[in-house]
Design a protein around this motif. Sequence first.
Motif, PDB file in Angstrom:
ATOM      1  N   SER A  15      72.625-116.706  32.780  1.00  0.00           N
ATOM      2  CA  SER A  15      73.449-116.555  31.576  1.00  0.00           C
ATOM      3  C   SER A  15      72.965-115.368  30.740  1.00  0.00           C
ATOM      4  O   SER A  15      72.977-115.436  29.523  1.00  0.00           O
ATOM      5  CB  SER A  15      73.405-117.841  30.730  1.00  0.00           C
ATOM      6  OG  SER A  15      72.151-117.936  30.071  1.00  0.00           O
ATOM      7  N   SER A  16      72.543-114.279  31.404  1.00  0.00           N
ATOM      8  CA  SER A  16      71.900-113.201  30.637  1.00  0.00           C
ATOM      9  C   SER A  16      72.868-112.311  29.878  1.00  0.00           C
ATOM     10  O   SER A  16      72.503-111.685  28.903  1.00  0.00           O
ATOM     11  CB  SER A  16      71.030-112.347  31.553  1.00  0.00           C
ATOM     12  OG  SER A  16      71.841-111.657  32.465  1.00  0.00           O
ATOM     13  N   CYS A  17      74.125-112.247  30.350  1.00  0.00           N
ATOM     14  CA  CYS A  17      75.066-111.336  29.683  1.00  0.00           C
ATOM     15  C   CYS A  17      76.396-112.050  29.463  1.00  0.00           C
ATOM     16  O   CYS A  17      76.460-112.973  28.652  1.00  0.00           O
ATOM     17  CB  CYS A  17      75.197-110.059  30.516  1.00  0.00           C
ATOM     18  SG  CYS A  17      76.110-108.776  29.667  1.00  0.00           S
ATOM     19  N   ASP A  18      77.429-111.684  30.208  1.00  0.00           N
ATOM     20  CA  ASP A  18      78.737-112.292  29.950  1.00  0.00           C
ATOM     21  C   ASP A  18      79.260-113.098  31.137  1.00  0.00           C
ATOM     22  O   ASP A  18      80.443-113.409  31.193  1.00  0.00           O
ATOM     23  CB  ASP A  18      79.755-111.213  29.541  1.00  0.00           C
ATOM     24  CG  ASP A  18      79.940-110.160  30.612  1.00  0.00           C
ATOM     25  OD1 ASP A  18      79.053-110.017  31.462  1.00  0.00           O
ATOM     26  OD2 ASP A  18      80.977-109.482  30.597  1.00  0.00           O
ATOM     27  N   ASP A  19      78.403-113.433  32.085  1.00  0.00           N
ATOM     28  CA  ASP A  19      78.840-114.291  33.189  1.00  0.00           C
ATOM     29  C   ASP A  19      78.020-115.563  33.157  1.00  0.00           C
ATOM     30  O   ASP A  19      76.791-115.506  33.114  1.00  0.00           O
ATOM     31  CB  ASP A  19      78.602-113.606  34.544  1.00  0.00           C
ATOM     32  CG  ASP A  19      79.423-112.340  34.705  1.00  0.00           C
ATOM     33  OD1 ASP A  19      80.633-112.392  34.428  1.00  0.00           O
ATOM     34  OD2 ASP A  19      78.850-111.312  35.093  1.00  0.00           O
ATOM     35  N   THR A  20      78.716-116.720  33.179  1.00  0.00           N
ATOM     36  CA  THR A  20      78.002-117.993  33.277  1.00  0.00           C
ATOM     37  C   THR A  20      78.025-118.371  34.755  1.00  0.00           C
ATOM     38  O   THR A  20      79.105-118.550  35.320  1.00  0.00           O
ATOM     39  CB  THR A  20      78.711-119.101  32.476  1.00  0.00           C
ATOM     40  OG1 THR A  20      79.186-118.554  31.242  1.00  0.00           O
ATOM     41  CG2 THR A  20      77.800-120.280  32.217  1.00  0.00           C
ATOM     42  N   ALA A  21      76.846-118.489  35.362  1.00  0.00           N
ATOM     43  CA  ALA A  21      76.843-118.703  36.807  1.00  0.00           C
ATOM     44  C   ALA A  21      75.835-119.761  37.208  1.00  0.00           C
ATOM     45  O   ALA A  21      74.789-119.926  36.573  1.00  0.00           O
ATOM     46  CB  ALA A  21      76.528-117.395  37.516  1.00  0.00           C
ATOM     47  N   ALA A  22      76.176-120.491  38.275  1.00  0.00           N
ATOM     48  CA  ALA A  22      75.251-121.474  38.842  1.00  0.00           C
ATOM     49  C   ALA A  22      75.328-121.376  40.364  1.00  0.00           C
ATOM     50  O   ALA A  22      76.358-120.965  40.926  1.00  0.00           O
ATOM     51  CB  ALA A  22      75.615-122.885  38.379  1.00  0.00           C
ATOM     52  N   ALA A  23      74.227-121.724  41.026  1.00  0.00           N
ATOM     53  CA  ALA A  23      74.192-121.683  42.492  1.00  0.00           C
ATOM     54  C   ALA A  23      73.192-122.712  42.993  1.00  0.00           C
ATOM     55  O   ALA A  23      72.274-123.093  42.264  1.00  0.00           O
ATOM     56  CB  ALA A  23      73.786-120.291  42.981  1.00  0.00           C
ATOM     57  N   VAL A  24      73.403-123.152  44.226  1.00  0.00           N
ATOM     58  CA  VAL A  24      72.433-124.065  44.846  1.00  0.00           C
ATOM     59  C   VAL A  24      71.955-123.448  46.154  1.00  0.00           C
ATOM     60  O   VAL A  24      72.766-123.023  46.985  1.00  0.00           O
ATOM     61  CB  VAL A  24      73.061-125.456  45.127  1.00  0.00           C
ATOM     62  CG1 VAL A  24      72.084-126.336  45.912  1.00  0.00           C
ATOM     63  CG2 VAL A  24      73.432-126.152  43.824  1.00  0.00           C
ATOM     64  N   ILE A  25      70.630-123.380  46.304  1.00  0.00           N
ATOM     65  CA  ILE A  25      70.028-122.912  47.557  1.00  0.00           C
ATOM     66  C   ILE A  25      69.124-124.025  48.061  1.00  0.00           C
ATOM     67  O   ILE A  25      68.273-124.526  47.330  1.00  0.00           O
ATOM     68  CB  ILE A  25      69.239-121.599  47.331  1.00  0.00           C
ATOM     69  CG1 ILE A  25      70.239-120.442  47.162  1.00  0.00           C
ATOM     70  CG2 ILE A  25      68.257-121.336  48.469  1.00  0.00           C
ATOM     71  CD1 ILE A  25      69.638-119.065  47.096  1.00  0.00           C
ATOM     72  N   SER A  26      69.368-124.447  49.304  1.00  0.00           N
ATOM     73  CA  SER A  26      68.573-125.534  49.858  1.00  0.00           C
ATOM     74  C   SER A  26      67.830-125.021  51.089  1.00  0.00           C
ATOM     75  O   SER A  26      68.466-124.488  52.019  1.00  0.00           O
ATOM     76  CB  SER A  26      69.498-126.696  50.227  1.00  0.00           C
ATOM     77  OG  SER A  26      68.726-127.811  50.564  1.00  0.00           O
TER      78      SER A  26
END
Length: 342
Positions: A15-26
């Motif tokens: 969330s550092s700038c203007d994109d809200t992002a999430a991801a999962v790495i397994s």
Amino acid sequence: MNNNKQKITILGIESSCDDTAAAVISDGKLLANIIARQDVHMKYGGVVPELASRAHQQNIIPVVSETLKKANVSLSEISAIAFTRGPGLLGSLLVGTSFSKAMSMSLDIPLIEVNHMQGHVLSNFIDGKESSPPFPFLCLTVSGGHTQIVLVEDYFKMKVIGETIDDAAGEAFDKVAKILGLPYPGGPLVDKHAQNGNPDKFKFPHPVIPELNFSFSGLKTSFLYFIRDHVKENPDFIAQNVDDICASIQKTIIDILLSKLKRASQETGIKNIAIAGGVSANSGLRKRLEEEEKTKHQWNIFIPKFEYCTDNAAMIAIVGYYKYLNQEFAGQDVTPLARYKY
Ligand code: KG4
Ligand code: ZN
């Protein structure tokens, strides 16, 4: 619910700038990578920090829920939460940091703080070791806020050996676009026009900057005067020449970047070359590296997938994965950093 904690499953949050992002790495494999872009800034011609943090607050829960659903991962399966600590906009970083701290506390799982710029560099590792650069390599990290040549000796042994003394390469693209009347963020639009233009039609000056550093502010000013003078003579100059203008200025930016990258490779003797960051999505830069520079200098080129170039959480989760392997965790007292050097 499948409580499979034998696997190392990292939830990454950006969330550092203007994109809200999430991801999962397994276990090092990307299961989901979701980004909510914020259109609210378009009409202002740039990111408005206060609006960005408000939009992050609205987006973060739906983005994380959707990501976990897409990854088919339950809360009990998450091993740790990795989040962007900085650099970036403080208000935006606060949302991701507070959310991650709360989630780690309520699930009683470790928290991992991530440097966004290290995330860009390690975006070259998201698709596994087969497609990733061997150490040591040089990474040209080119984004909206940074332009760096990084000497990467190991996952966390990175040294910035050259950087911009003023504007970043992405900023140069965005400012050029603004002068041409193209909407923010202009980089991708300049790229699009450039694909139909003649890159040798117009010439722009190259800055003379010592060592491995860059400068783009002089180029921006000379571009502004170039457009102003031509429009004075012909009010339709931009409309009639937009493709050639974009192709020519893009070529100049790429030439400036590559001249320092070549020097860095000569000075270090390293021929494993990677790129990262928003500007590494540029088709002209990608093509030039793959089709010309590779054979000219016998470089081994590594280019992240298009969707891993601009800001995303997969790059935060991959850093989280490697930090988890090292058991490098953050405490609940961790705070976001608008400036964060490594
Ligand atoms: O890495 P990033 O998504 O965010 C930062 O960390 O700054 O980079 C955003 C920057 C913007 O300046 C944008 O115009 C530029 O990357 N960019 C491009 C392209 N796609 C994004 N610049 C040139 N060509 C592109 N295709
Ligand atoms: Zn970035």
